[in-house]
Write a protein that holds these residues in place. Structure first.
Motif, PDB file in Angstrom:
ATOM      1  N   ASP A  34      -4.565 -35.244   6.483  1.00  0.00           N
ATOM      2  CA  ASP A  34      -5.118 -35.519   5.152  1.00  0.00           C
ATOM      3  C   ASP A  34      -6.594 -35.150   5.031  1.00  0.00           C
ATOM      4  N   ILE A  35      -7.055 -34.327   5.963  1.00  0.00           N
ATOM      5  CA  ILE A  35      -8.482 -34.039   6.035  1.00  0.00           C
ATOM      6  C   ILE A  35      -9.052 -33.444   4.754  1.00  0.00           C
ATOM      7  N   TYR A  36      -8.255 -32.676   4.000  1.00  0.00           N
ATOM      8  CA  TYR A  36      -8.777 -32.039   2.780  1.00  0.00           C
ATOM      9  C   TYR A  36      -8.483 -32.844   1.506  1.00  0.00           C
ATOM     10  N   THR A  37      -7.701 -33.873   1.653  1.00  0.00           N
ATOM     11  CA  THR A  37      -7.304 -34.605   0.441  1.00  0.00           C
ATOM     12  C   THR A  37      -7.969 -35.979   0.319  1.00  0.00           C
ATOM     13  N   ILE A  38      -8.296 -36.568   1.456  1.00  0.00           N
ATOM     14  CA  ILE A  38      -8.682 -37.971   1.487  1.00  0.00           C
ATOM     15  C   ILE A  38     -10.028 -38.247   0.794  1.00  0.00           C
ATOM     16  N   ALA A  39     -10.974 -37.304   0.974  1.00  0.00           N
ATOM     17  CA  ALA A  39     -12.312 -37.526   0.404  1.00  0.00           C
ATOM     18  C   ALA A  39     -12.252 -37.619  -1.117  1.00  0.00           C
ATOM     19  N   ILE A  40     -11.257 -36.947  -1.697  1.00  0.00           N
ATOM     20  CA  ILE A  40     -11.128 -36.892  -3.153  1.00  0.00           C
ATOM     21  C   ILE A  40     -10.834 -38.293  -3.695  1.00  0.00           C
ATOM     22  N   ASN A  41     -10.001 -39.055  -2.969  1.00  0.00           N
ATOM     23  CA  ASN A  41      -9.714 -40.426  -3.385  1.00  0.00           C
ATOM     24  C   ASN A  41     -10.942 -41.310  -3.209  1.00  0.00           C
ATOM     25  N   LEU A  42     -11.678 -41.075  -2.128  1.00  0.00           N
ATOM     26  CA  LEU A  42     -12.882 -41.878  -1.910  1.00  0.00           C
ATOM     27  C   LEU A  42     -13.897 -41.632  -3.027  1.00  0.00           C
ATOM     28  N   ALA A  43     -13.934 -40.395  -3.517  1.00  0.00           N
ATOM     29  CA  ALA A  43     -14.881 -40.054  -4.590  1.00  0.00           C
ATOM     30  C   ALA A  43     -14.330 -40.395  -5.967  1.00  0.00           C
ATOM     31  N   GLY A  44     -13.017 -40.589  -6.064  1.00  0.00           N
ATOM     32  CA  GLY A  44     -12.405 -40.939  -7.351  1.00  0.00           C
ATOM     33  C   GLY A  44     -12.183 -39.763  -8.294  1.00  0.00           C
ATOM     34  N   ILE A  45     -12.426 -38.543  -7.800  1.00  0.00           N
ATOM     35  CA  ILE A  45     -12.306 -37.370  -8.681  1.00  0.00           C
ATOM     36  C   ILE A  45     -10.856 -36.884  -8.742  1.00  0.00           C
ATOM     37  N   PRO A  46     -10.522 -36.029  -9.720  1.00  0.00           N
ATOM     38  CA  PRO A  46      -9.156 -35.507  -9.796  1.00  0.00           C
ATOM     39  C   PRO A  46      -8.974 -34.268  -8.920  1.00  0.00           C
ATOM     40  N   GLY A  47      -7.727 -34.054  -8.503  1.00  0.00           N
ATOM     41  CA  GLY A  47      -7.401 -32.880  -7.706  1.00  0.00           C
ATOM     42  C   GLY A  47      -5.973 -32.450  -7.987  1.00  0.00           C
ATOM     43  N   ILE A  48      -5.744 -31.141  -7.901  1.00  0.00           N
ATOM     44  CA  ILE A  48      -4.398 -30.640  -8.156  1.00  0.00           C
ATOM     45  C   ILE A  48      -4.035 -29.667  -7.049  1.00  0.00           C
ATOM     46  N   SER A  49      -2.778 -29.690  -6.634  1.00  0.00           N
ATOM     47  CA  SER A  49      -2.305 -28.719  -5.648  1.00  0.00           C
ATOM     48  C   SER A  49      -1.319 -27.783  -6.338  1.00  0.00           C
ATOM     49  N   VAL A  50      -1.531 -26.495  -6.170  1.00  0.00           N
ATOM     50  CA  VAL A  50      -0.618 -25.521  -6.787  1.00  0.00           C
ATOM     51  C   VAL A  50      -0.077 -24.584  -5.706  1.00  0.00           C
ATOM     52  N   PRO A  51       1.170 -24.138  -5.851  1.00  0.00           N
ATOM     53  CA  PRO A  51       1.757 -23.234  -4.850  1.00  0.00           C
ATOM     54  C   PRO A  51       0.964 -21.933  -4.781  1.00  0.00           C
ATOM     55  N   ALA A  52       0.681 -21.487  -3.543  1.00  0.00           N
ATOM     56  CA  ALA A  52      -0.189 -20.306  -3.386  1.00  0.00           C
ATOM     57  C   ALA A  52       0.274 -19.422  -2.241  1.00  0.00           C
ATOM     58  N   GLY A  53       1.554 -19.440  -1.939  1.00  0.00           N
ATOM     59  CA  GLY A  53       2.034 -18.544  -0.901  1.00  0.00           C
ATOM     60  C   GLY A  53       2.926 -19.276   0.092  1.00  0.00           C
ATOM     61  N   PHE A  54       3.292 -18.528   1.117  1.00  0.00           N
ATOM     62  CA  PHE A  54       4.195 -19.081   2.125  1.00  0.00           C
ATOM     63  C   PHE A  54       3.739 -18.669   3.502  1.00  0.00           C
TER      64      PHE A  54
END
Lengths: 483, 486
Positions: B421-441
């Motif tokens: 969760d290294i790239y996702t967790i800080a976003i919750n701590l900061a309270g900001i929004p984030g979106i994940s979109v498919p970008a390849g395989f």
């Protein structure tokens, strides 16, 4: 050795909100178990608390009432522990930033002097439910009606020095919260509960002794008894070479003793931390000022005004200001009759005596303040004398007349002040009492004072109590001495 | 029908190509056929779904249909649903039938949508692989040997497999974005406070946020509009108007300033994932965006801070599961302490117990300042990192996860799982929004691009994601699983 007790009180006052502190469920007392507990009170998964603004306003009013600092920001914390009647496994309280900062409460001591007791802070919290042990055959029932009821916990500094002072402090808190209308103050229903911290130390010593906490003392009388008992226990213990251990004790009113509940080692680690479901409470100055403007006159102010402006004694002022109902009654009587001292006297002696005898609260008095005021007015303007006044009071109490005037009129109790009429009655009495008149006139002047009583009694009897006693006295003296 | 987006299905319903009942029956049959293997649902509410579909069809017949009327959805089993088991993936709540609906559930029902059921998840939302469910792991439809990510793994897998066009998830440290990335769908974690948490079983209250998971950003915009908004029952929800999130979808990205946090492209990032993300950035450049490197200097402190704060809150939030009023209760307790100990020992799984223990420890006397207080200070620094970065750029981009979906059972050590969760967790701590979109395989397993924006910049994020999806077709790819049954 001379011992001194050091006492601090934590008073839990149930606030008179319609709904709970964090939910919309009713706070009414006495409903069927678990009928006043909603999803939030039950601590169901997913529920969230919403702070009741009414509880905030009441807490702030209390703070203003004790001249406390009202911090701009206060924060709710979670106090974590497991107990069956604590649905969420934590109590939402205020540990670090309470809603009411330091203030002070004035108490009246037995000799009529006052003492200021510092309040460390007061904080808002939710009450727990109740565990019911009867009727469950080895099981425990849980009633969550009370869970979430708003409490204001008022924490004093250890400024109290005796059981009497502690009781006086509790009464003062009771008076303030009922004056403010923020609690019904009903001790029997648990609207005020009290934890007491007691330690003793040799008189003159600075450092505090080890304290014991007595939990859940729920009446003025028990507070005094529990503390007196605890002081005695600690002094005996130390004098016998023992030491007081820091512990929590429970007062048993039936046995009139305190018993150990748990020691410091067994104490919970409550793991306080700020409740993430509630925002900090931020009070702007306008809001606080608005609440300040709604404050009624409080006991200490009333007491001072009764003394300074109405000229009452310290004792009278303190008794009459002790409850809002009493003070309001007295002031209404005073306004009708226009004489504060007479009004004070009648409320405290005649009315309070009768209420006490019948076990009634002043709010339930059959004689209204307007009626009593009307009666006192007739005493003041000497329409009736004291004796007749008591008859009128009794008649009012028994509902035998609408007003003092009506009763005076109906019963012919109006005081006779017509000198001619009184003289006629005196002449008749003198004529009917030759023996007593002879004895009187033979007696030395210093003994006559007592002897005149007989004649006064006869004249009053003849007037059916309506003659003005002072007039009767003076005229009698004149006629007997100067014949 | 199964591969259509929510928006396409809405158009088809409006055009009368099929009814909501037909659509619902079709998807229920698909769930019936395929989910035995996938295990993405804990509870399928077929009868209630058909009733709701019939009501939606009637609503449409009277001309009252709104944008969500008749559209099928699934709910992560963390949202309380009246009369339906709400298990939170836990044995503790296996017997819990909620007496009330979560605010978002009410809103979605009021909008006429049709819930097909409750999706699988890591127990109490604690996990990054959906292997911590009392109801067994969920499989990734792209590769049944792989995990779908977690904790909203059931929602992600169900959407990816075409069992339902969209689902709600929750995200405390990446639980929407990481499974969305692993399953090749689009998942949005809104700003903290944007979506009511009332009725969403709490894991870590100051971090939890519900959000949409769907095939496209456009679908997420549609759903977010339905669930966002101030809720008087949630004091932490924000009183702020809800825009139509579809309005700005088409806005040009010309001149968009994209920041690439240096710390999100360092050690531990799989080279193939990095390559896919950099290719996606090139797409943005071709759309007129400007790209620059930025720094979020406190990134490495995010995981330690999170694993103090989240377990601390969880240890308190999960105290209510005591066997007294609801949930699992042990057999024949001998006394109160036995009741507590055995009910909780039996009702909670390993990971939940681990976090309760960590949280209880970090809040205890003597440790509170060193752990909880310090973590809160770190949290403020992390938040400030983002605020500083957004002074210079409009959005941040990077990978949603350092690797594509890993194999079931591959991560036995909890810390290696936490590092997911290294790239996702800080976003919750900061309270900001984030979106994940498919970008390849990478070897047939999807890669997610994560896009971050300032607080309440959901419209911008959805716009940025939507324009990418207009320029690419990664979100259109279908797994082989379930394809032959279409």
């Amino acid at each position: 050795m001379q011992w001194e007790a050091v006492i601090g009180l934590e008073v839990h006052v149930q606030l008179a909100t319609q709904s709970k502190i964090f939910s919309g469920a009713s706070t009414a007392f006495g409903a069927e178990p678990n009928t006043q507990a909603c999803a939030v009170d039950l601590g169901l998964p997913g529920v969230l608390p919403v702070l009741n603004e009414g509880a905030v306003a009441m807490a702030v009013k209390f703070g203003l009432g004790i001249n406390a600092e009202i911090p701009e920001t206060s924060v709710f914390d979670r106090k974590n522990y497991f107990y069956p009647d604590l649905p969420k496994g934590y109590q939402t309280s205020q540990m670090y930033q309470p809603i009411v900062g330091p203030g002070e409460v004035e108490i009246t001591l037995d000799d009529g002097t006052t003492k200021r007791i510092r309040v460390h802070h007061a904080h808002l919290e939710e009450d727990a439910g109740k565990s019911l042990h009867e009727d469950f055959h080895g099981m425990t029932g849980i009633d969550l009606n009370r869970a979430g009821t708003p409490l204001l916990e008022i924490v004093s500094e250890p400024d109290l020095r005796s059981a009497r002072e502690a009781a006086a402090y509790l009464k003062a808190i009771h008076a303030i919260v009922t004056y403010l209308g923020i609690s019904d103050g009903n001790m029997a229903e648990g609207s005020m509960r009290c934890d007491v911290n007691v330690s003793v130390r040799p008189k003159g010593q600075e450092t505090l002794g080890t304290r014991a906490e007595i939990k859940n003392v729920n009446s003025f009388r028990f507070v005094e008894k529990a503390i007196a008992h605890e002081i005695e226990r600690q002094v005996e213990l130390i004098e016998d070479g023992g030491t007081v251990v820091q512990e929590t004790r429970l007062y048993d009113p039936e046995a009139d003793e305190t018993r150990s509940m748990r020691t410091k080692e067994e104490a919970n680690d409550y793991r306080y931390f700020p409740c993430p479901d509630l925002l900090p409470v931020v009070l702007d100055q306008a809001y606080v000022d608005h609440l300040r403007a709604t404050l009624p006159e409080l006991p200490a102010e009333k007491r001072a005004r009764f003394q300074d402006e109405l000229g009452l004694s310290a004792y009278d002022a303190s008794v009459l200001a002790s409850s809002r109902a009493m003070a309001e009654y007295f002031e209404a009587v005073k306004d009708v009759c226009g004489d504060a001292k007479l009004a004070a006297n009648w409320v405290q002696v005649e009315l309070a005596g009768r209420l006490n005898k019948e076990g009634l609260d002043i709010a339930d008095s059959p004689v209204t303040a307007e009626q009593l005021g009307g009666l006192v007015a007739r005493v003041k303007d000497e329409t009736i004398n004291g004796k007749a006044a008591k008859q009128v009071f009794a008649a009012l109490w028994d509902g035998e007349g609408e007003s003092a005037d009506a009763i005076i009129e109906a019963r012919g109790l109006k005081q006779v002040t017509d000198t001619g009429a009184i003289e006629a009655m005196i002449d008749q009495v003198i004529a009917d009492s030759p023996v007593q008149v002879a004895q009187y006139r033979e007696a030395a002047p210093e003994k006559r004072g007592k002897m005149i009583g007989y004649f006064v009694g006869q004249v009053m009897k003849a007037s059916r109590g309506t003659a003005n006693p002072q007039q009767v006295n003076a005229l009698l003296k004149d006629k007997l001495d100067n014949a | 029908m199964h591969d259509k987006t929510l928006t396409e299905l809405a158009a088809a319903l409006a055009a009368g190509e099929f009814s909501s009942r037909e659509l619902t029956e079709f998807l229920l049959a698909r769930i019936d056929r395929l989910d035995g293997e996938l295990n993405s649902f804990i509870t399928v509410t077929a009868d209630a779904a058909l009733e709701a579909a019939d009501r939606a069809d009637q609503t449409r017949a009277t001309g009252q249909a709104g944008p969500l009327t008749g559209l099928p959805l699934a709910l992560k089993d963390i949202f309380c649903t009246r009369g339906v088991r709400t298990s939170c993936g836990s044995r503790m709540l296996d017997n819990f039938v909620s007496p009330y609906d979560a605010t978002v559930v009410e809103k979605l029902a009021a909008a006429g949508s049709v819930s097909l059921g409750k999706t699988n998840m890591d127990e109490f939302a604690m996990g990054s692989s959906n292997e911590n469910s009392f109801y067994g792991p969920v499989k990734n439809p792209w590769d049944l040997a792989a995990v779908p990510g977690g904790s909203s793994g059931g929602s992600a897998a169900a959407v990816a497999a075409g069992l339902v066009p969209a689902a709600l998830g929750t995200d405390t440290g990446g639980s929407i974005r990481q499974p969305a990335a692993f399953c090749g769908i689009t998942g949005l974690k809104p700003t903290y406070g944007r979506v009511s948490r009332y009725g969403m079983v709490a894991y870590a209250s100051s971090l939890d946020q519900g959000g949409p998971m769907a095939r496209t950003a456009e679908d997420c915009a549609l759903l977010l509009g339905a669930i966002a908004g101030h809720d008087l029952r949630d004091s932490t929800s924000v009183a702020r108007g809800v825009p139509d999130y579809r309005e700005e979808l088409e806005t040009s990205l010309s001149g968009l300033k994209i920041g690439l946090p240096r710390e999100y492209f360092g050690d531990g990032l799989a080279p193939e994932v990095e390559a896919a993300v950099r290719d996606a950035i090139k797409v943005y450049e071709s759309l007129g965006a400007e790209v620059r490197e930025v720094s979020l200097p406190h990134t490495e402190l995010a995981i330690p801070a999170y694993y103090v704060i989240a377990p601390a809150e969880a240890s308190s939030n999960l105290s209510r599961y005591d066997g007294v009023r609801f949930g699992h209760r042990c057999e024949n307790p001998t006394d109160l302490v036995d009741l507590y100990k055995r009910s909780r020992a039996e009702g909670f799984g390993e990971e939940v117990k681990r976090r309760i223990l960590i949280g209880t420890h970090t809040l205890s006397e003597g440790f509170f300042d060193a752990y909880y207080k310090k973590a809160q200070q770190v949290r403020r620094l992390i938040r400030q990192d983002f605020l500083d970065a957004f002074e210079d750029v409009d959005v941040l981009m990077g990978p949603a996860s350092p690797t594509p979906a890993f194999d079931l059972g591959a991560k036995k050590d909890p810390v290696s799982m936490y590092l997911q969760d290294i790239y996702t967790i800080a976003i919750n701590l900061a309270g900001i929004p984030g979106i994940s979109v498919p970008a390849g395989f990478v070897q047939e397993r999807p890669v997610g691009l994560q896009i971050l924006g300032p607080h309440f910049a959901e419209s911008r994020l959805l716009n940025v994601a939507h324009r990418f999806q207009q320029a690419t077709d990664w979100h259109r790819r279908q797994p082989a699983f379930g394809k032959e049954n279409a």
